[in-house]
Design a protein around this motif. Sequence first.
Motif, short mmCIF file in Angstrom:
data_model
loop_
_atom_site.label_atom_id
_atom_site.label_comp_id
_atom_site.label_asym_id
_atom_site.label_seq_id
_atom_site.Cartn_x
_atom_site.Cartn_y
_atom_site.Cartn_z
N VAL A 121 0.84 -1.20 0.00
CA VAL A 121 0.00 0.00 0.00
C VAL A 121 0.87 1.25 0.00
O VAL A 121 0.55 2.26 -0.65
CB VAL A 121 -0.94 0.00 1.22
CG1 VAL A 121 -1.77 1.28 1.26
CG2 VAL A 121 -1.86 -1.21 1.17
N ASN A 122 1.99 1.20 0.73
CA ASN A 122 2.93 2.33 0.71
C ASN A 122 3.46 2.59 -0.69
O ASN A 122 3.56 3.74 -1.13
CB ASN A 122 4.10 2.05 1.65
CG ASN A 122 3.88 2.59 3.05
OD1 ASN A 122 3.71 3.78 3.23
ND2 ASN A 122 3.85 1.71 4.03
N LEU A 123 3.80 1.52 -1.40
CA LEU A 123 4.29 1.66 -2.77
C LEU A 123 3.21 2.26 -3.67
O LEU A 123 3.49 3.13 -4.51
CB LEU A 123 4.74 0.31 -3.32
CG LEU A 123 6.01 -0.30 -2.72
CD1 LEU A 123 6.31 -1.65 -3.37
CD2 LEU A 123 7.19 0.64 -2.89
N LEU A 124 1.97 1.80 -3.50
CA LEU A 124 0.87 2.32 -4.30
C LEU A 124 0.60 3.79 -3.98
O LEU A 124 0.24 4.57 -4.86
CB LEU A 124 -0.39 1.49 -4.06
CG LEU A 124 -0.35 0.04 -4.57
CD1 LEU A 124 -1.61 -0.71 -4.15
CD2 LEU A 124 -0.20 0.00 -6.09
N LEU A 125 0.78 4.16 -2.71
CA LEU A 125 0.59 5.55 -2.32
C LEU A 125 1.64 6.44 -2.97
O LEU A 125 1.33 7.53 -3.46
CB LEU A 125 0.66 5.68 -0.79
CG LEU A 125 0.53 7.10 -0.22
CD1 LEU A 125 -0.80 7.72 -0.64
CD2 LEU A 125 0.65 7.07 1.29
N SER A 137 -0.17 9.24 -5.19
CA SER A 137 -0.05 10.63 -4.75
C SER A 137 1.35 11.19 -4.96
O SER A 137 1.52 12.32 -5.42
CB SER A 137 -0.42 10.73 -3.26
OG SER A 137 -1.76 10.36 -3.06
N GLY A 138 2.37 10.40 -4.60
CA GLY A 138 3.74 10.88 -4.73
C GLY A 138 4.12 11.20 -6.16
O GLY A 138 4.70 12.25 -6.45
N ALA A 139 3.78 10.29 -7.07
CA ALA A 139 4.11 10.51 -8.48
C ALA A 139 3.32 11.68 -9.05
O ALA A 139 3.84 12.47 -9.84
CB ALA A 139 3.83 9.25 -9.28
N LEU A 140 2.05 11.80 -8.64
CA LEU A 140 1.22 12.90 -9.12
C LEU A 140 1.83 14.25 -8.73
O LEU A 140 1.94 15.16 -9.55
CB LEU A 140 -0.19 12.77 -8.54
CG LEU A 140 -1.17 13.91 -8.86
CD1 LEU A 140 -1.46 13.96 -10.35
CD2 LEU A 140 -2.45 13.74 -8.07
N PHE A 149 6.97 16.22 -0.09
CA PHE A 149 7.63 15.83 1.15
C PHE A 149 6.87 14.70 1.86
O PHE A 149 7.46 13.75 2.37
CB PHE A 149 7.74 17.05 2.07
CG PHE A 149 8.41 16.77 3.38
CD1 PHE A 149 9.80 16.65 3.45
CD2 PHE A 149 7.69 16.65 4.55
CE1 PHE A 149 10.43 16.40 4.65
CE2 PHE A 149 8.31 16.40 5.76
CZ PHE A 149 9.68 16.28 5.81
N ILE A 150 5.53 14.78 1.88
CA ILE A 150 4.72 13.81 2.60
C ILE A 150 4.49 12.54 1.79
O ILE A 150 4.66 11.42 2.28
CB ILE A 150 3.37 14.43 3.00
CG1 ILE A 150 3.60 15.56 4.00
CG2 ILE A 150 2.44 13.37 3.59
CD1 ILE A 150 4.22 15.12 5.31
N TYR A 151 4.11 12.69 0.52
CA TYR A 151 3.60 11.53 -0.23
C TYR A 151 4.66 10.76 -0.98
O TYR A 151 4.36 9.72 -1.56
CB TYR A 151 2.49 11.98 -1.18
CG TYR A 151 1.28 12.48 -0.44
CD1 TYR A 151 0.55 11.62 0.38
CD2 TYR A 151 0.87 13.80 -0.52
CE1 TYR A 151 -0.56 12.06 1.08
CE2 TYR A 151 -0.23 14.26 0.18
CZ TYR A 151 -0.94 13.38 0.98
OH TYR A 151 -2.02 13.83 1.68
N THR A 152 5.89 11.25 -1.02
CA THR A 152 6.95 10.43 -1.59
C THR A 152 7.64 9.58 -0.53
O THR A 152 8.38 8.66 -0.85
CB THR A 152 8.02 11.30 -2.30
OG1 THR A 152 8.51 12.28 -1.39
CG2 THR A 152 7.43 11.97 -3.53
N LEU A 153 7.40 9.92 0.76
CA LEU A 153 7.96 9.14 1.87
C LEU A 153 6.86 8.82 2.87
O LEU A 153 6.91 9.21 4.04
CB LEU A 153 9.08 9.92 2.58
CG LEU A 153 10.30 10.29 1.73
CD1 LEU A 153 11.19 11.25 2.49
CD2 LEU A 153 11.07 9.03 1.35
N PRO A 154 5.79 8.09 2.44
CA PRO A 154 4.64 7.87 3.32
C PRO A 154 4.93 7.00 4.53
O PRO A 154 4.22 7.07 5.53
CB PRO A 154 3.63 7.19 2.40
CG PRO A 154 4.47 6.50 1.37
CD PRO A 154 5.65 7.42 1.15
N ALA A 155 5.95 6.17 4.46
CA ALA A 155 6.24 5.26 5.58
C ALA A 155 7.09 5.93 6.65
O ALA A 155 7.32 5.37 7.71
CB ALA A 155 6.95 4.01 5.06
#
Length: 310
Positions: free
Chosen positions: A193-197, A201-204, A254-260
């Motif tokens: 799920v972290n990878l999908l996030l 979101s991160g890629a977007l 900052f938040i969505y490329t490092l969600p974990a």
Amino acid sequence: MKLNNNVTEFILLGLTQDPVRKKIVFIIFLLFYLGTLMGNLLIITIIKTSQALGSPMYFFLFYLSLSDTCFSTSIAPRMIVDTLAEQATITFSECMIQVFSAHFFGCLEIFILILMAVDHYVAIWKPLYYPTIVNCRVCGVLMAVAWVGSCMHSLAQIFLSLSLPYCGPNVVDHYFCDLEPLLQLACADTYVVNLLLVFNSGALCTVGFVLLMFNYVVILHSLRNHSTEGRRKALSTCISHIILVLLFFVRCIFIYTLPATTFPMDKMIGVVYMIGTPLFNPLIYTLRNAEVKNAMSKLWSKKLISDDVR
């Protein structure tokens, strides 16, 4: 989808548990939210009532202000009320609604910022063909695509949220529901799920930011061939947009490329993203845009004349 949840509500810790600081946070959030509403609603009113602001740029600015208003409203009112509560709670369903609405309007803002950048690019590079390329029908279609794309993005967030079981604890170390803090409460492996996030979101955020910065590098480079007055006007508009882009995307990336990974400043940065950016948008466009200020003056003059007649 069958849910395996024992959690029916979440406890939001907010920014602080200190009673005095909570009152300070209440005042700050309330002032910021009221400023956001007044500023963006003023821009919406000015664009709708002024015939001089009928260009595609103001068409997109109208929807940007509308998106800012809805984006802030999806989170700020509950944040304000929660600061007065001894223990802030939110039901599971309300939490999912908040996840959807925050990501929907946040994603919509990204798409609108990209469309505004493209509009500026065409206006500078193809001024003779600009009315043909960027007409009312094209703008309407692009906005419809942006709304559909935002809906698809938000549905993906809800799908990721509901795909995880929540068995307890139910304490969210945040001031609103987002997928990143919810992952920490899931009683399952969240690696996929972290990878999908990150992919969603991160890629977007990252791709949108890179496209916007590249677009403005090209635009600023092209200004060398313009007259001094034209260069000054275009530069003022572009700088306003670049400031908004930086304010919006820095936290998003900052938040969505490092969600974990959770950092101590995550929540404070989130405040700027959720409350500050929608407030800065009308301020930047009002203070730096001569056409908006002129339309505002005319609107105010009409109001004074109407009051005098009464």
